[in-house]
Structure formats: C-alpha cells, structure tokens
Design a protein around this motif. Structure first.
Motif, short mmCIF file in Angstrom:
data_model
loop_
_atom_site.label_atom_id
_atom_site.label_comp_id
_atom_site.label_asym_id
_atom_site.label_seq_id
_atom_site.Cartn_x
_atom_site.Cartn_y
_atom_site.Cartn_z
N UNK A 181 0.83 -1.22 0.00
CA UNK A 181 0.00 0.00 0.00
C UNK A 181 0.86 1.26 0.00
N UNK A 182 2.01 1.22 0.65
CA UNK A 182 2.90 2.39 0.60
C UNK A 182 3.51 2.51 -0.81
N UNK A 183 3.78 1.37 -1.45
CA UNK A 183 4.23 1.42 -2.85
C UNK A 183 3.12 2.00 -3.73
N UNK A 184 1.87 1.62 -3.45
CA UNK A 184 0.72 2.21 -4.18
C UNK A 184 0.69 3.73 -3.96
N UNK A 185 0.90 4.13 -2.72
CA UNK A 185 0.88 5.56 -2.39
C UNK A 185 1.97 6.30 -3.17
N UNK A 186 3.16 5.72 -3.21
CA UNK A 186 4.25 6.34 -3.98
C UNK A 186 3.89 6.42 -5.47
N UNK A 187 3.25 5.37 -5.99
CA UNK A 187 2.81 5.38 -7.39
C UNK A 187 1.84 6.53 -7.64
N UNK A 222 2.90 -7.06 -16.90
CA UNK A 222 2.65 -6.72 -15.50
C UNK A 222 2.60 -5.20 -15.31
N UNK A 223 3.20 -4.49 -16.25
CA UNK A 223 3.23 -3.03 -16.12
C UNK A 223 1.84 -2.39 -16.17
N UNK A 224 0.82 -3.16 -16.59
CA UNK A 224 -0.54 -2.61 -16.67
C UNK A 224 -1.38 -2.93 -15.43
N UNK A 225 -0.80 -3.59 -14.44
CA UNK A 225 -1.62 -4.07 -13.32
C UNK A 225 -2.10 -2.96 -12.39
N UNK A 226 -1.68 -1.74 -12.64
CA UNK A 226 -2.26 -0.60 -11.91
C UNK A 226 -3.72 -0.41 -12.29
N UNK A 227 -4.11 -0.93 -13.46
CA UNK A 227 -5.38 -0.56 -14.08
C UNK A 227 -6.60 -0.98 -13.27
N UNK A 228 -6.48 -2.07 -12.49
CA UNK A 228 -7.70 -2.58 -11.83
C UNK A 228 -7.83 -2.15 -10.37
N UNK A 229 -6.87 -1.38 -9.85
CA UNK A 229 -6.91 -1.01 -8.42
C UNK A 229 -7.96 0.09 -8.21
N UNK A 289 2.27 5.79 -17.64
CA UNK A 289 1.70 5.29 -16.38
C UNK A 289 2.32 3.93 -16.04
N UNK A 290 2.49 3.10 -17.07
CA UNK A 290 3.12 1.79 -16.85
C UNK A 290 4.50 1.95 -16.22
N UNK A 291 5.28 2.91 -16.73
CA UNK A 291 6.65 3.13 -16.23
C UNK A 291 6.63 3.58 -14.76
N UNK A 292 5.67 4.43 -14.42
CA UNK A 292 5.56 4.87 -13.02
C UNK A 292 5.23 3.69 -12.11
N UNK A 293 4.34 2.83 -12.58
CA UNK A 293 3.96 1.63 -11.81
C UNK A 293 5.18 0.74 -11.56
N UNK A 294 5.94 0.49 -12.63
CA UNK A 294 7.09 -0.41 -12.49
C UNK A 294 8.19 0.20 -11.62
N UNK A 295 8.24 1.53 -11.55
CA UNK A 295 9.29 2.18 -10.76
C UNK A 295 9.15 1.91 -9.27
N UNK A 296 7.93 1.57 -8.82
CA UNK A 296 7.75 1.28 -7.39
C UNK A 296 7.69 -0.21 -7.11
N UNK A 297 7.47 -1.03 -8.13
CA UNK A 297 7.29 -2.46 -7.89
C UNK A 297 8.59 -3.15 -7.48
N UNK A 298 9.65 -2.96 -8.27
CA UNK A 298 10.93 -3.62 -7.96
C UNK A 298 11.47 -3.14 -6.63
N UNK A 299 11.35 -1.84 -6.38
CA UNK A 299 11.85 -1.27 -5.13
C UNK A 299 11.16 -1.89 -3.92
#
Length: 607
Positions: free
Chosen positions: A468-474, A514-521, A492-502
C-alpha cells in the motif's frame, strides 16, 4: 454532505468458485422495501423541501445565530444528512450487487442527480461557518455544551478555510460533481465488472481470474496472470483515460483552491498531519529490505526457485495443503476469536450473520473485492464479500466484520460525528484480523501448520503495509507527472514499475504485461491517496496489539471507548490512553518490528 455516493472502500481481492454452504445475501429492506417504495418517495420529497427550507431559513444568517440557534441549525443539517445518506446507501448497495444491471445503474444515477440538485442550496453552510471568527465560535461552544459536542466537525470544516473558493464556484463544483469524478468512477466500476477473461477455455470475471494467482498449481497461476495482463492491455487506453481525467480534474480543483500538494485534501479529510504520513511512508520504505525483500527471498527458497515471478507472490507454500473453508466454519472461527477477546464484540457482530447484513456470494456483475458500508446511524452497516472458501477469505470476513463492529459502536455519536477518518477507520478491521490470526495460531497442531499461518500473516501484512505504501508512492508520482501534461499508457506503466521492484525486492522477475496491473486497483479511482490508511491502520494495530499482549487490565474498555468515539477525537487523543503517539517516528518502527519478528521466527524454523 457525505452522502452523494456510498463510496465503499474495496478492501480485498476475492474470487469465484463453487458452493461453500448457505452464503448470506443482503436484506436491504431495513433501508427501503424496493426502489418504488412509497417511503423512498416520501423521503426524497422530504429531502427536497428540507434543503430548500434550510437554505431559506439560514443562508446569510449563520454569523448572527446565538448558541441555541446554531445548535438547531446543526441538528437540522444532520437530519438532512441522515435522510440523504439512507437513500444513497440503498441505491448504491443495490448497484454494487450487480453493476452491470442497467436498471440499477439508472436508479443509482437518478438518485445521485436528484440529491445533488436538492443539496446545492446547502453549499453556503460550510462557506458561512468558515467566515465566522474563531473567538465568536468559541463563545458559542462555551455557552452551550450540546453544541460544543460538535466542535470536531467545525474544526474539520474550518481546516478547509484556507482553500475555500467563492460561494458561486463552490456551488458550481457541487452541481458539476455528478458528471465529473462520480461519472468516471461509475465508468471504471462498470468496465471492471464487465471484463471477461478466458483461461484454459473457461470464461471468468475479474474475481475468478485474480483468484488463480493463489492457486497451488503454478501453471494455473501463470495462465491467470498472463490473461489478466492480456485483458488489461486491451483496455489500457480506457483506464489511462480515466486516470488522466481524474488526476487532471483534481489538479485543476487543487490549483484553484491553492492546495500545496495533491495529497493535502486527503490529509485534511483524514485529520492527520502531513509529517505523520511522511514519517510512516519513510519508515516503511526504509524497512523494505528487512520486510518484503527478506521474506520473498525466503519464500523463493521454500518454492525451490532462484527467481520469483509475479504469479508466485501470493502462491500457497509447498507445505500448505489446499483447504476450503465452508461458510459455517468461517463464521465460527471469526466469532470465537471475537468472543475470546470480549463477549461484547461477538454480540455486536452476531446480527451481521442472522439479519441479512452480509452479502457473501460471488455473482455475475457484483462489484469485486469487499467492503463494509456504514449506511446511516439509525439503520446499520452492511458488509460485502466475494467468498470463495479460501483461508484468506476468512481473514477478509474478520476484517470487514471489524469495520462493521466499529461502525455500530460509533453510531452513538450521531450522523455527523460517527464517521471515522480513514487513518483510524482501519483500526477495528485490522485488529479483528489479528484476533482471528492469533486464535488460529494458538490452535496450530504442527510446526508446518504454524509456519503456514505465520507466512500467510506476514504476506497479508506485506500486502497491507509494503504494497500500500508502494501504491501511495505510485499515486504521488502519477499526480505529479500529470501536472506536466497528458500521460500515455506507457508513461503510467513506467511509473507503476518504478515502485514495484523497489518494494518487492531483487528476487522478482516481472513478466511482460505486468506493467498494466495498476489498471484494476479501485482505490486510485474512488479515493485518491486512500491507500496509506491501510499501512497507518496496520502499524497502529500492531502497536495496539503489543499493548494488549503486555496485559493492560483495562485494555478492552479502552478499546471499546476508542471505537465508540468515531470521528469525535483526533488520533493523538484516542491513542493517549494506550501510551501511544503516532507522531513519534518510533511508533511506526514498533509496528514494523512485529512483522520483522514474525519473519525472524520463520527464518529460525529453517535451522
């Protein structure tokens, strides 16, 4: 006014499956018998007149009211809130039972349109209150104890004073809301509910497909993840449009209001200081290596993998025996855990099961996930689940029932004071989960069972805190980036991936798509920056539970007093009886250390 839509908070991802016993359905007749019930028409007519009368009696006059006159005004406003909330709760809950039903969607929209129109004349209320000098309001509170009880509401309204627009502009924004964010929210909900996924020849909805990500069969998990990526990819332009529009709309309104950051509005509504949220965020990010990175490396080892794929993140452990929990067992597990803590808690929870306050089955068109909606203080909450008999579904039941118990207890504060800021709204839900988890752990008969339970709880906490904190950063990155111009799906995909690996750590490989998985939240759409409330709630409950385990003799009484307070007290005041302070950075370390302590125990089991 807080009733323009039911704003459910979607707490979990459930899924689709077979029969698990007699699953309950909502009985909405405690609100209204039907959409054409005479009582609903009566209330709608009353609301139209009450709003008009309120404006006629009070517009331009609030500054001249004495203490009794101000109390009468507040009580009339509160009654309007109750009736409007009742109507919109009924319309909204019917809609979420089947978001693809055109009649339900139309009824929901029509109610929303009418109530928005009726309540436009009330916009003056907040604006005029915010123009009254502090010393004048304080004198009114001093003169009348019943009015002074509402002081937290005035304080919350007045926190918006620096960001208030002209009366005319505020009325325009109110009127325009039904074709703004609310309309884009509905488009998102209907699109998500209508998506179909084809996995190995079987057609599934989003719940059924997300459910595959926890399947014991790795090939099924991969098939589910790849199909999610495929369908999200096909629809990514629409989801990108929703996010671009909502974040731009927010940026425009924030700019006109002079809000310093995109998060300011959320912090104000949560009644929490930005520095407290920043301390939470920084503590969690600093803990990524000792929490998620360490745990997932351990899980990869258990699974015999050098690298984990995204479809392994929520996989059951190899030692975990596939288990289906029927509804009766789930109910008994949660109720026993609640009763062990306090018979009073179980007593409050009982009617949810016996009186049609829970809708548990997975049905076509039903909104995904789970939520507890408080409706209004003179009715009762309703809980929605998508129950599939998984052990984690039992924890979701414990979570949502915790919300329900909290909402029942807070109802005594009255409509305006019952609503709890989001940061504290997760307290009882996460505590209910913790009680249920500890009960299961206590009853574990083997080392393997204990290990499975501990690992499951650690994963849930990582999902609640780290994810959820990664979501917040996204979201922070998304809203910042949108200020410079339109964002493409790739942006948007790039922003999503920037928080996932971290956040997840070096053991993960991220598949194409996987870069599109922000779409359903749904949180990003329904409630921008909501997500940090989960981490706040989890950290707060871990700290609270530590106090409980230390054996505070009055803990139960203090706990119920905290829940009964609803939104009438600040987090500092609520936590003080437990010797806790969320503004202290060490507070968050205390909560996070509970998670790392469980990982320590799991590592020790390897020896």
């Amino acid at each position: 006014m807080r009733f323009t839509h039911p704003t459910p908070v979607f707490d979990a991802n459930a899924s689709s499956g077979a029969s698990f016993g007699d699953l309950p359905e909502w009985d909405l007749t405690d609100l209204y018998q039907s959409e054409d019930a005479p009582e609903l028409k009566r209330d709608m007519d009353w609301l139209e007149k009450a709003c008009a009368d309120f404006a006629a009696d009070y517009e331009g006059k609030l500054a001249g009211l004495d203490a009794k006159g101000m109390l009468d005004c507040v009580l009339r406003y509160e009654r309007i809130d109750v009736i409007g909330g009742r109507i919109m709760s009924f319309a909204g809950l019917r809609y979420y039972q089947n978001t693809t039903d055109a009649e339900r969607a139309k009824f929901f929209s029509d109610c929303q349109d009418k109530i928005t129109t009726f309540t436009t004349p009330l916009v003056f209320y907040t604006l005029e209150i915010n123009r009254i000098p502090d010393e004048q309001l304080d004198a009114l509170f001093d003169a009348n104890g019943d009015l002074a009880r509402y002081k937290p509401i005035f304080e919350r309204l007045r926190a918006m004073r620096p960001y208030q627009l002209s009366d005319e502009l505020e009325k325009f924004l109110h009127d325009q809301s039904v074709v703004g964010a609310a309309a884009w929210n509905k488009l998102f909900d209907e699109t998500i509910a209508g998506l179909t996924f084809n996995v190995d020849g079987e057609e599934l909805n989003i719940e059924g497909t997300l459910n595959l990500l926890t399947d014991p069969d790795r090939a099924k998990r991969e098939a589910g993840a790849r199909e999610l990526a495929e369908v999200f990819g096909e629809n990514v332009k629409l989801f990108s449009r929703v996010h671009n529009t909502l974040s731009k709309e927010k940026e425009v309104e924030d700019r006109w209001r002079g809000m310093p950051t995109p998060q300011t509005g959320r912090h104000l509504s949560n009644h929490v200081e930005p520095e407290v949220v920043e301390a939470l965020r920084n503590a969690v990010v600093a803990a990524y290596p000792k929490l998620s990175h360490r745990y997932y490396a351990l899980k990869a080892k258990w699974m015999g993998l050098d690298t984990m794929e995204v479809w392994d993140r929520n996989a059951p452990l190899p030692i975990e025996e596939p288990k289906t929990v029927d509804w009766e067992t789930a109910q008994k597990t949660v109720m026993d855990a609640y009763a062990d803590f306090s018979p009073k808690m179980a007593e409050i929870a009982e009617p949810f099961f016996t009186k049609g306050w829970i809708d548990a089955g997975v049905k076509p068109g039903k909104a995904p996930g789970a939520f507890a909606h408080p409706t209004v203080v003179d009715v009762h909450p309703y809980v929605m689940l998508n129950y599939l008999g998984k052990p984690r579904d039992v924890m979701t039941l414990a979570h949502e029932l915790g919300h329900g118990v909290h909402q029942v207890l807070a109802a005594g504060q009255g409509e305006l004071l019952a609503s709890t800021p989001l940061t504290l709204a997760e307290t009882a839900s996460v505590f209910g989960e913790m009680l249920t988890f500890r009960k299961l752990l206590e009853n574990a008969k083997t080392k393997e069972e204990r290990k499975t339970l501990l690992a499951g709880k650690v994963e849930d906490m990582i999902n609640t805190v780290v994810r959820q904190i990664a979501f917040y950063d996204f979201e922070c990155k998304l809203h910042d980036a949108r200020r410079t111009g339109e964002l493409t799906p790739d942006d948007i995909n790039a922003l999503w991936m920037s928080v996932q690996a971290e956040s997840l750590g070096p053991v993960f490989n991220f598949m194409d798509g996987y870069e599109t998985f922000w779409a359903y939240i749904p949180h990003f759409v329904h409630s921008p920056f909501y997500v940090y409330a989960y981490a706040f709630g989890d950290g707060l409950v871990n700290a609270l539970y530590a106090v409980y385990e230390e054996g505070d003799a009055d803990f139960q009484d203090k706990y119920f007093a905290m829940l009964k307070a609803g939104g009438s007290k600040h987090h500092k005041e609520l936590l003080a009886p437990f010797g806790l302070d969320a503004s202290d950075p060490k507070f968050w370390d205390k909560g996070l250390s509970m998670i790392s302590g469980m990982i320590d125990e799991l590592e020790a089991m390897e020896d």
